[in-house]
Design an enzyme around this catalytic site. Structure first.
Site, mmCIF file in Angstrom:
data_model
loop_
_atom_site.group_PDB
_atom_site.id
_atom_site.type_symbol
_atom_site.label_atom_id
_atom_site.label_comp_id
_atom_site.label_asym_id
_atom_site.label_seq_id
_atom_site.Cartn_x
_atom_site.Cartn_y
_atom_site.Cartn_z
ATOM 1 N N LYS A 55 0.591 -1.336 -0.234
ATOM 2 C CA LYS A 55 -0.114 0.030 0.221
ATOM 3 C C LYS A 55 0.836 1.541 -0.466
ATOM 4 C CE LYS A 55 -3.231 -2.937 1.995
ATOM 5 N NZ LYS A 55 -4.689 -2.379 3.465
ATOM 6 N N GLN A 99 -4.803 -1.664 9.366
ATOM 7 C CA GLN A 99 -4.386 -2.452 8.837
ATOM 8 C C GLN A 99 -4.822 -3.585 10.436
ATOM 9 O OE1 GLN A 99 -3.428 -3.608 6.351
ATOM 10 N NE2 GLN A 99 -4.412 -5.165 6.244
ATOM 11 N N ASP A 122 -11.180 2.836 3.807
ATOM 12 C CA ASP A 122 -11.290 1.550 3.960
ATOM 13 C C ASP A 122 -13.034 1.482 3.682
ATOM 14 O OD1 ASP A 122 -9.649 -0.674 3.637
ATOM 15 O OD2 ASP A 122 -9.108 -0.524 6.075
#
Ligand code: NAD
Length: 303
Positions: A55, A99, A122
């Site tokens: 990422k 994460q 997200d």
């Protein structure tokens, strides 16, 4: 039957990130805004480390500021919440990604809900879930894997999915439900199938678009697929591959690819289908978040 289209997620993801890079460059030149993505990793889960690294690498490739916070596994919930609070208030950070999974002593829901919805790249914050549910995709940040799945379906079928029968197998909050909401937004007739669905093969046989998000290797059989249907396989399952040597494994999807490819009009492979789209759509969300925080309108959809 004509040869099926194999939807190459790597190629589509690369075209998305190329476009994002160009848009990011324009944003910086025209408005002096450089998108910033902060990724928070707690602990040393090897898979998470790989994801976080890619990422960060992709964010840099797109011309973003990439900020990474790696915290030891014993970090307290309070400290993680404090860091999220700081990132919320940092005007150089437009997107925050924590994460998952977090270590067990940290309440994931509490952390995710603290992220400002406009920085929640997200798309898991209840405000974004609600906006998507209300069809307000112009205000929501939409979860990345679902957005990537629908984009691949459009690559196969064209931008207008109106009237298509779509069957989504799986009702998880991170994949199945948001995929279904997005397809509804695209004017599909959507069925959400799950572990209690009666006659799943019969339900799937009616689908012009099948999205499989089950988490079971080769679960969807070829004879469930209507001739010419578009098959989007979200599943990522690691299975033993003794043919590659002792103890070796390989990745397969939730769809029995070898069977389904004989009937589908278009199909995503695993690996190399939906997988690469997730990071690409994360970049898209970060750019969208940066534009909105700068008071600018969204750009044209990426399809
Ligand atoms: P999950 O376990 O949360 O949900 C699975 C869903 O499948 C459930 O809603 C359940 O009702 C349904 N299901 C289970 N057994 C079934 C059955 N026998 N018949 C019909 N439905 C059944 O999984 P998830 O998080 O939604 O992930 C699904 C898959 O997608 C996994 O393989 C995961 O690894 C993969 N995934 C890929 C990406 C990516 O490509 N980047 C991202 C997220 C998840």
């Amino acid at each position: 039957m004509a040869e099926p289209m194999i939807i190459d997620g790597k190629v589509v993801a690369a075209s998305v990130t190329d476009e994002i890079s160009a848009r990011a460059q324009r944003l910086e030149q025209e408005a002096g805004v450089k998108p910033g993505l902060a990724v928070v990793l707690v602990g040393e889960d090897p898979a998470s480390q790989v994801y976080v690294k890619s990422k960060g690498r992709m964010a840099e490739k797109c011309g973003f500021n990439s900020i990474q916070h790696t915290l030891p596994v014993e970090t307290s919930e309070e400290d993680v919440l404090r860091l999220v609070g700081e990132l919320n208030n940092d005007s150089a950070v437009h997107g925050i990604l924590v994460q998952l999974p977090l270590p067990k002593h940290i309440d994931e829901g509490k952390v995710l809900q603290l992220i400002k919805p406009e920085k929640d790249v997200d798309g898991f914050h209840p405000v974004n879930v609600g906006l998507l549910g209300a069809g307000q995709t112009d205000r929501a940040l939409v979860p990345c894997t679902p957005a990537g799945s629908v984009l691949l379906a459009k690559r196969a079928l064209g931008a207008d999915l109106s009237g298509k029968n779509a069957v989504v197998i799986g009702r998880s909050n991170i994949v199945g439900k948001p995929v279904a909401q997005l397809l509804l937004q695209e004017n599909c007739t959507v069925t959400i199938a799950h572990s209690r669905t009666v006659d799943l093969p019969g339900v799937v046989r009616g689908a012009d678009i099948v999205v499989a998000a089950v988490g079971r290797p080769n679960f969807v059989k070829g004879d469930w697929i209507k001739e010419g249907a578009t098959v989007i396989d979200v599943g990522i399952n690691r299975i033993p591959a003794p043919e590659k040597g002792e103890g070796k494994t390989r990745l397969v999807g939730d769809v029995d690819y070898a069977e389904a490819v004989e009937r589908a009009g278009a199909i995503t492979p695993v690996p190399g289908g939906v997988g690469p789209m997730t990071i690409a759509m994360l970049m898209a969300n970060t750019l969208t978040a940066a534009r909105r925080q700068a008071g600018l309108k969204d750009e044209a959809p990426l399809f």
